[in-house]
Design an enzyme around this catalytic site. Structure first.
Site, short mmCIF file in Angstrom:
data_model
loop_
_atom_site.label_atom_id
_atom_site.label_comp_id
_atom_site.label_asym_id
_atom_site.label_seq_id
_atom_site.Cartn_x
_atom_site.Cartn_y
_atom_site.Cartn_z
N CYS A 55 0.78 -1.21 -0.06
CA CYS A 55 -0.03 -0.03 -0.02
C CYS A 55 1.02 1.14 -0.12
O CYS A 55 1.80 1.63 0.92
CB CYS A 55 -0.91 0.08 0.85
SG CYS A 55 -1.68 1.66 1.70
N GLU A 99 -4.56 8.23 8.78
CA GLU A 99 -4.08 9.04 7.64
C GLU A 99 -2.69 9.34 7.29
O GLU A 99 -1.90 9.91 8.12
CB GLU A 99 -4.60 10.61 7.90
CG GLU A 99 -6.17 10.71 7.98
CD GLU A 99 -6.54 10.66 6.50
OE1 GLU A 99 -5.82 10.69 5.43
OE2 GLU A 99 -7.92 10.09 6.26
#
Lengths: 238, 238
Positions: free
Chosen positions: B30, B82
């Site tokens: 990712c 985040e």
């Protein structure tokens, strides 16, 4: 010399700026510019505002800001776009009360919250007036994160019980547009029952000195009406 | 106990965490998780990585991260999502070399640059494999801001001549995906002639210790191939 409050357009001459005088380029009804103006007002930072006619941008302004967007911060050796970046920079470098938490974790959580708040649907009304109700509804659907956050934090403002903090000021201008829509369209209403904490927060925000100094809500609604009709007036109310 | 490197899936038990042990929840391929891992590696911050199977998320993980997204930072009293917020928080609170400029204006300019870099088209390949060439081209079209910034700054990295800075690490993982695409599709090539400074930057980044420790580029390409085929393997290469 203090620049006039009316908007500068193509063909104008750049107003001179005294050394050490912090200047913000703005458009009086732009929610992004409002963010930075609210920070300047909340921190009581001396500044001058130069308004830009976004439908006829001055050539000298495009030299500073190739995109022609507002807000833009100018100070000695500083030329900075992006409302959120400007706002954080002002909070970090200028005196006045601190708007962001000084604790790094609390500050990070504020930023996570700001990432989670999607305000963009409210602009549908400017770009496709047929979709005003859809944009309004989608905005309020996204506003659930604000209701949740107010509940979680249990304070009058997101930033505390006494005064608005950074997060309050960053999201407020989009609520002002939503309020403006309710005065333009009789079928739209602020969902006060669904979002009781946001309803109280709107009341609290509306009576803070920074918000009261920022923009006349009637002028904003009239600006929106004209803008939607394809006839924006950047000097409205002056 | 050190958690295994393989990914945790639904039905698993949450691995215990020692007090004071900084943990990052990740998925090895990712790009957002990679941002935070690169910061941890560049600053040489002791940490443990817990990999999550994103196709079958552990129930205990959804308790920590309702969205189920990675990365997520966990430390005593800290639970932070985040990638960009985590990365800035780590840079601010942990020892090791500072990745963001300490000068507020330079830091603000870095954030303006990061706002200007749009990487999202590269993901088209995962969501619509027919559009791989279109997504690749759109990614490189947006990458012009990187070429311009490297030219303007005149340094080996965006963050300096010696080592990558914050901006370098935040954008690098998306270039790794672009590189991965060129190994999957013979008709795609890194536009080295059009972007000579990015080409040199890719070479420089590829040989930094943090990037070399991060992810095997062959495994990433194979992960992408399987993911595009609808058969993601989160334990690939382990």
């Amino acid at each position: 010399m203090t620049p006039p409050a009316t908007a500068f357009a193509a063909g104008s001459t750049e107003p001179s700026r005294a050394a050490g005088q912090l200047r913000i380029y703005s458009m009086r009804f732009c929610p992004f510019a409002s963010r930075s103006l609210l920070v300047l007002l909340a921190k009581e930072i001396p500044h001058e505002v130069v308004n830009i006619n976004l439908a006829s941008k001055p050539e000298w302004y495009l030299g500073k800001s190739p995109s022609g967007k507002v807000p833009l911060l100018e100070n000695d050796g500083v030329l900075l776009p992006e409302s959120m970046v400007i706002s954080e920079y002002l909070d970090e470098t200028c005196s006045g009360r601190k708007l962001l938490p000084q604790d790094p974790y609390k500050k990070a959580l504020d930023k996570v919250f700001l990432e989670s708040f999607v305000f963009s649907p409210i602009f549908k009304v400017y770009f496709n007036k047929e979709q005003y109700a859809e944009g309004f509804d989608a905005f309020w659907s996204n506003a659930a994160v604000v209701e949740d956050e107010l509940k979680k934090r249990g304070m009058k403002f997101l930033g505390g019980n006494d005064k608005p903090g950074f997060t309050d000021l960053m999201i407020w201008p989009f609520f002002q547009i939503a309020i403006g829509l309710t005065t333009l369209y009789a079928d739209l209403k602020i969902p006060r029952e669904k979002y009781p904490l946001i309803a109280s927060w709107i009341d609290s925000m509306s009576s803070t000195p920074e918000v009261m100094k920022l923009v006349n809500q009637d002028h904003l609604a009239e600006y929106m009406r004209l803008k939607i009709a394809g006839n924006a007036n950047y000097d409205l109310g002056l």
